[in-house]
Design an enzyme around this catalytic site. Structure first.
Site, PDB file in Angstrom:
ATOM      1  N   GLU A 104       0.799  -1.243   0.000  1.00  0.00           N
ATOM      2  CA  GLU A 104       0.000   0.000   0.000  1.00  0.00           C
ATOM      3  C   GLU A 104       0.826   1.285   0.000  1.00  0.00           C
ATOM      4  O   GLU A 104       0.581   2.184   0.797  1.00  0.00           O
ATOM      5  CB  GLU A 104      -0.934  -0.015   1.216  1.00  0.00           C
ATOM      6  CG  GLU A 104      -1.835  -1.226   1.235  1.00  0.00           C
ATOM      7  CD  GLU A 104      -2.755  -1.278   2.448  1.00  0.00           C
ATOM      8  OE1 GLU A 104      -2.570  -0.486   3.388  1.00  0.00           O
ATOM      9  OE2 GLU A 104      -3.676  -2.112   2.451  1.00  0.00           O
TER      10      GLU A 104
ATOM     11  N   GLU B 156      -6.558 -10.553  -0.695  1.00  0.00           N
ATOM     12  CA  GLU B 156      -7.302 -10.240   0.533  1.00  0.00           C
ATOM     13  C   GLU B 156      -8.804 -10.173   0.252  1.00  0.00           C
ATOM     14  O   GLU B 156      -9.507  -9.292   0.761  1.00  0.00           O
ATOM     15  CB  GLU B 156      -6.814  -8.919   1.129  1.00  0.00           C
ATOM     16  CG  GLU B 156      -5.316  -8.878   1.376  1.00  0.00           C
ATOM     17  CD  GLU B 156      -4.851  -7.655   2.153  1.00  0.00           C
ATOM     18  OE1 GLU B 156      -5.659  -6.995   2.825  1.00  0.00           O
ATOM     19  OE2 GLU B 156      -3.644  -7.354   2.065  1.00  0.00           O
TER      20      GLU B 156
HETATM   21  C1  GLA Z   1      -4.963  -4.244   4.588  1.00  0.00           C
HETATM   22  C2  GLA Z   1      -3.682  -4.998   4.890  1.00  0.00           C
HETATM   23  C3  GLA Z   1      -3.934  -6.276   5.615  1.00  0.00           C
HETATM   24  C4  GLA Z   1      -4.980  -6.132   6.700  1.00  0.00           C
HETATM   25  C5  GLA Z   1      -6.241  -5.580   6.088  1.00  0.00           C
HETATM   26  C6  GLA Z   1      -7.343  -5.411   7.104  1.00  0.00           C
HETATM   27  O1  GLA Z   1      -5.577  -4.572   3.456  1.00  0.00           O
HETATM   28  O2  GLA Z   1      -2.928  -5.268   3.740  1.00  0.00           O
HETATM   29  O3  GLA Z   1      -2.737  -6.718   6.190  1.00  0.00           O
HETATM   30  O4  GLA Z   1      -4.504  -5.316   7.724  1.00  0.00           O
HETATM   31  O5  GLA Z   1      -5.938  -4.307   5.598  1.00  0.00           O
HETATM   32  O6  GLA Z   1      -7.439  -6.418   8.021  1.00  0.00           O
END
Ligand code: GLA
Length: 357
Positions: A132, A247
């Site tokens: 990110e 994710e």
């Molecule tokens: C982001 C991070 C993850 C996690 C999610 C929320 O996407 O990359 O590691 O912290 O948020 O749980």
């Protein structure tokens, strides 16, 4: 004995099926994990604040519980996510009373990378090396109008510029030469964010850094735009990268007719909350339908996608229940995963398995 086929086995010719887990999942969701998954990600346990809470003090115990479980399953982990602006101790950015000079930050990244690589290398097949790092002008962003057009104004960026990303990749390449190296980000299908993400990746490639893949987080807070998803997979894969869905989860907000994530007090939030507190069977079915459609897209790109990971296992444990609401408010139950609160597969799981027969 559950006669249902294994999701992971059904998808062996497409991609791995992964889940993000914390130690409680290893008992609470043990059976689902053993039956349906063949990749694991530590939800938090490999992050900086848990593995190096103080400079030079390494704590791997919680991650090791997950590593041991994966070993028993006969599988390896997607390792996630050392260099990130969140969940990193404040010590990283300080040198006594002063802000740390960038050389010190690079030494710290190098030492951390060496330690985690030496400890985990045998157990992992890829790393989300940096997480990110692009500018976000949509959600809770502090980047403001005067921020960098490409990069997030994180502490790392303020102290080092974009160079910290390159340093992180070079360090991981040095200490973990056999694992695949990924950059991972969210809102990755939003055209403006995608452009910035592509710029970040190209910059690394032009500098000669090894980057093997891009992690598309795929957290859904509004209905998926399937065409934009396809376009994004093509654009990222067009950079010569492997793709992992890293994710995936679908918030109740995604079935509430909102076009983007809204926060408490913003238009649409109260209505979303009312609906989410008493979800109708139709709304829950919509989440299952979205999974089916998303997997149809992922399958059609099986030549470039190697892994699809959901951020959690079953609806009884999900970060989304408390995300984006005031800390004093009771949690708002979300139903974002492939298995429900009773650990039963949602209809989409059967359909997804049938679709690859
Ligand atoms: C982001 C991070 C993850 C996690 C999610 C929320 O996407 O990359 O590691 O912290 O948020 O749980």
């Amino acid at each position: 004995m559950n006669p249902m086929r294994s999701l992971a086995k059904a998808y062996e010719s497409c991609f791995k099926i992964g889940a993000a887990v914390s130690p409680p999942d290893l008992t609470i969701h043990r059976d689902i994990l053993l039956q349906h998954f063949n990749s694991l990600t530590c939800e938090n346990q490999m992050k900086y604040e848990l593995t190096e809470p103080e400079e030079g003090v390494f704590t791997f115990g919680d991650a090791d519980l997950i590593v041991d479980f994966a070993k028993k399953m006969g599988i390896k982990l997607r390792a996630h996510a050392p260099v990130w602006h969140n969940q990193t101790g404040a010590w990283m950015y300080r040198d006594g009373d002063r802000p740390a000079p960038k050389e010190l930050i690079y030494e710290r990244i190098d030492a951390h990378t060496k330690a985690i690589a030496e400890h985990f290398n045998d157990a992992v097949y890829c790393w989300d090396v940096v997480n990110e790092a692009t500018r976000d002008d949509r959600i809770g962003s502090k980047d403001g109008e005067d921020g960098d057009p490409v990069y997030r104004t994180s502490e790392y960026f303020k102290l080092c510029g974009a160079e910290f990303i390159e340093k992180a990749f070079r360090a991981m390449d040095k200490y973990s030469p056999n694992a695949q190296l990924f950059y991972n980000d969210y809102n990755e299908c939003d055209p403006a964010k995608r452009e910035r993400t592509v710029a970040l990746i190209r910059n690394l490639q032009e500098k000669g850094c090894r980057i093997d893949g891009f992690g598309m987080q795929q957290h859904y807070f509004s209905a998926p735009d399937y065409d934009e998803l396809k376009r994004s997979i093509e654009i990222y894969a067009g950079l010569g990268l492997r793709i992992h869905i890293t994710e995936l989860d679908i918030s109740m907000m995604a079935v509430s007719n909102l076009s983007h994530r809204v926060k408490p007090g913003e238009p649409g939030f109260a209505e979303y909350l009312r609906e989410a507190m008493n979800p109708t069977p139709e709304k829950l079915a919509q989440i299952s339908d979205m999974y089916e459609k998303l997997f149809a897209v992922y399958r059609s790109y099986r030549d470039v996608i190697d892994c699809v990971t959901t951020w959690g296992v079953a609806d009884d444990i999900t970060w989304l229940d408390t995300f984006g609401i005031h800390p004093d408010m009771p949690k708002v139950k979300q139903h974002p995963l492939l298995f429900d609160e009773q650990h039963q597969p949602k209809p989409c799981v059967y359909q997804m398995i049938d679709a690859v027969k």
